[in-house]
Design a protein around this motif. Structure first.
Motif, mmCIF file in Angstrom:
data_model
loop_
_atom_site.group_PDB
_atom_site.id
_atom_site.type_symbol
_atom_site.label_atom_id
_atom_site.label_comp_id
_atom_site.label_asym_id
_atom_site.label_seq_id
_atom_site.Cartn_x
_atom_site.Cartn_y
_atom_site.Cartn_z
ATOM 1 N N GLY A 63 -3.673 14.833 -1.510
ATOM 2 C CA GLY A 63 -2.922 13.282 -1.617
ATOM 3 C C GLY A 63 -3.741 13.087 -0.475
ATOM 4 N N MET A 64 -4.676 13.249 0.176
ATOM 5 C CA MET A 64 -5.394 12.495 1.167
ATOM 6 C C MET A 64 -6.617 11.179 0.107
ATOM 7 S SD MET A 64 -5.071 14.152 3.995
ATOM 8 C CE MET A 64 -3.611 14.095 3.360
ATOM 9 N N ARG A 65 -6.705 11.483 -1.038
ATOM 10 C CA ARG A 65 -7.783 10.664 -1.261
ATOM 11 C C ARG A 65 -5.905 8.801 -1.608
ATOM 12 N NH1 ARG A 65 -10.305 11.831 -6.939
ATOM 13 N NH2 ARG A 65 -11.793 12.314 -4.830
ATOM 14 N N GLU A 66 -5.403 9.468 -2.016
ATOM 15 C CA GLU A 66 -4.720 8.532 -2.419
ATOM 16 C C GLU A 66 -3.593 8.220 -1.068
ATOM 17 O OE1 GLU A 66 -1.876 5.935 -3.108
ATOM 18 O OE2 GLU A 66 -2.765 7.154 -4.750
ATOM 19 N N LEU A 67 -3.534 8.906 0.327
ATOM 20 C CA LEU A 67 -3.117 8.427 1.555
ATOM 21 C C LEU A 67 -4.057 7.162 1.904
ATOM 22 C CD1 LEU A 67 -1.822 8.135 3.725
ATOM 23 C CD2 LEU A 67 -2.976 10.511 4.882
ATOM 24 N N GLY A 68 -5.288 7.686 1.530
ATOM 25 C CA GLY A 68 -6.949 6.200 2.135
ATOM 26 C C GLY A 68 -6.833 5.335 1.560
ATOM 27 N N ARG A 69 -5.765 5.525 -0.028
ATOM 28 C CA ARG A 69 -6.335 4.059 -0.658
ATOM 29 C C ARG A 69 -5.097 2.893 -0.040
ATOM 30 N NH1 ARG A 69 -6.139 7.405 -5.952
ATOM 31 N NH2 ARG A 69 -8.158 7.567 -7.296
ATOM 32 N N GLN A 70 -3.586 4.231 -0.008
ATOM 33 C CA GLN A 70 -2.697 3.219 1.209
ATOM 34 C C GLN A 70 -3.351 2.553 2.264
ATOM 35 O OE1 GLN A 70 -0.022 2.412 -0.906
ATOM 36 N NE2 GLN A 70 -0.517 3.878 -2.202
ATOM 37 N N LEU A 71 -3.470 3.623 2.619
ATOM 38 C CA LEU A 71 -4.552 2.910 4.612
ATOM 39 C C LEU A 71 -5.337 1.795 3.690
ATOM 40 C CD1 LEU A 71 -4.781 6.181 6.294
ATOM 41 C CD2 LEU A 71 -3.134 4.417 6.609
ATOM 42 N N LEU A 72 -6.008 1.636 3.383
ATOM 43 C CA LEU A 72 -7.132 0.682 3.060
ATOM 44 C C LEU A 72 -6.323 -0.943 2.457
ATOM 45 C CD1 LEU A 72 -10.311 0.296 2.536
ATOM 46 C CD2 LEU A 72 -10.105 0.957 -0.007
ATOM 47 N N ALA A 73 -6.029 -0.286 1.927
ATOM 48 C CA ALA A 73 -4.686 -1.796 1.087
ATOM 49 C C ALA A 73 -4.163 -2.304 2.445
ATOM 50 C CB ALA A 73 -3.560 -1.182 -0.271
ATOM 51 N N VAL A 74 -3.703 -1.774 3.863
ATOM 52 C CA VAL A 74 -2.798 -1.733 3.986
ATOM 53 C C VAL A 74 -4.047 -2.731 5.580
ATOM 54 C CG1 VAL A 74 -0.513 -1.675 3.111
ATOM 55 C CG2 VAL A 74 -2.210 -0.396 5.209
ATOM 56 N N ARG A 75 -5.106 -2.302 5.743
ATOM 57 C CA ARG A 75 -6.191 -2.969 6.541
ATOM 58 C C ARG A 75 -5.815 -4.172 7.614
ATOM 59 N NH1 ARG A 75 -8.169 -3.116 1.680
ATOM 60 N NH2 ARG A 75 -10.266 -4.903 1.550
ATOM 61 N N TRP A 76 -5.493 -5.380 6.381
ATOM 62 C CA TRP A 76 -5.290 -6.501 7.531
ATOM 63 C C TRP A 76 -3.687 -6.591 8.460
ATOM 64 C CZ3 TRP A 76 -8.819 -9.411 8.116
ATOM 65 C CH2 TRP A 76 -9.888 -9.535 7.565
ATOM 66 N N VAL A 77 -2.972 -5.687 7.660
ATOM 67 C CA VAL A 77 -1.641 -5.211 8.564
ATOM 68 C C VAL A 77 -1.960 -4.984 9.802
ATOM 69 C CG1 VAL A 77 0.587 -4.389 8.752
ATOM 70 C CG2 VAL A 77 -0.182 -5.284 6.111
ATOM 71 N N ILE A 78 -3.175 -3.340 9.542
ATOM 72 C CA ILE A 78 -3.701 -2.768 10.755
ATOM 73 C C ILE A 78 -4.019 -3.642 11.940
ATOM 74 C CG2 ILE A 78 -4.619 -0.550 11.759
ATOM 75 C CD1 ILE A 78 -4.445 0.627 8.775
ATOM 76 N N VAL A 79 -5.041 -4.259 11.119
ATOM 77 C CA VAL A 79 -6.007 -4.990 12.014
ATOM 78 C C VAL A 79 -5.231 -6.121 12.662
ATOM 79 C CG1 VAL A 79 -8.275 -6.799 11.917
ATOM 80 C CG2 VAL A 79 -8.370 -4.848 10.839
ATOM 81 N N ILE A 80 -4.511 -6.661 12.360
ATOM 82 C CA ILE A 80 -3.181 -8.063 13.140
ATOM 83 C C ILE A 80 -2.403 -7.584 13.477
ATOM 84 C CG2 ILE A 80 -1.574 -9.364 12.547
ATOM 85 C CD1 ILE A 80 -2.983 -10.014 9.579
ATOM 86 N N THR A 81 -1.792 -6.511 13.418
ATOM 87 C CA THR A 81 -1.071 -5.538 14.469
ATOM 88 C C THR A 81 -2.161 -4.844 15.935
ATOM 89 O OG1 THR A 81 0.118 -4.528 12.487
ATOM 90 C CG2 THR A 81 0.615 -3.848 14.652
#
Length: 203
Positions: A63-81
């Motif tokens: 499941g880590m590959r899919e988790l990585g995809r999800q994290l990559l998809a919300v990276r701008w949310v992470i950066v802005i937050t």
């Protein structure tokens, strides 16, 4: 309705939609109530890792590959937050709050990845049926919640598509260059979703 459901035979796929929804809601609430400390950030980071590892998504990496995809998809949310929190609160609460928000998002994505929209809608409608006594339409509320849960990972996927397209064209990374095409795709998705709901008699 657009969905990110991925067929599988893992534990979360086999779990009924109702108990699974309660489990994910409990996990999200638990993460949200963690203290804004380094320890709280560590726990918030571990929860989705364990959840994806136990989900049986079958991506070859527990499941880590899919988790990585999800994290990559919300990276701008992470950066802005992180940036906003650092400006006003300092490093520890900024990292802890951002980790909690990110954990809640990827946990919600896991629910959508392992549950068909129809099953989720049925479970929500059944659970909200007691509200009929208060003149609340459980079908409409269930539909609203289902659309909300489904839209979060869909928007994350649109963000990933925008960045992939920009990289393929050699475009320079930047918030303005990202925001315009992302908003166009998001509004297009909203229009298509509205048309689909209207076609099904939802007003």
């Amino acid at each position: 309705m657009l969905t990110l459901y991925r067929p599988g035979n893992g534990p979360l796929h086999r779990m009924p939609a109702g108990p699974k929804l309660l489990l994910v809601v409990a996990a999200v609430l638990g993460v949200s109530l963690l203290p804004a400390t380094w320890v709280g950030a560590a726990v918030a980071a571990i929860v989705p890792v364990l959840a994806y590892a136990a989900s049986g998504l079958g991506d070859g990496l527990l499941g880590m590959r899919e988790l990585g995809r999800q994290l990559l998809a919300v990276r701008w949310v992470i950066v802005i937050t992180v940036a906003g929190q650092l400006l006003f609160l300092g490093p520890e609460p900024a990292v802890a709050n951002t980790t909690r928000v990110t954990s809640a998002i990827v946990l919600a994505a896991l629910l959508v990845l392992t549950t068909r929209v129809a099953d989720l809608l049925d479970a929500l409608e059944h659970g909200l049926r007691p509200l009929t006594a208060l003149r609340v339409d459980p079908a409409r509320v269930a539909l609203l919640l289902t659309v909300t849960l489904s839209t979060v990972p869909v928007l994350a996927g649109l963000a990933r598509d925008v960045r992939d397209a920009q990289r393929a064209r050699g475009a320079r990374a930047g918030l303005r260059a990202f925001a315009v095409p992302f908003l166009v795709l998001a509004f297009k998705h909203a229009d298509e979703l509205g048309d689909a709901l209207t076609a099904r008699g939802v007003r």
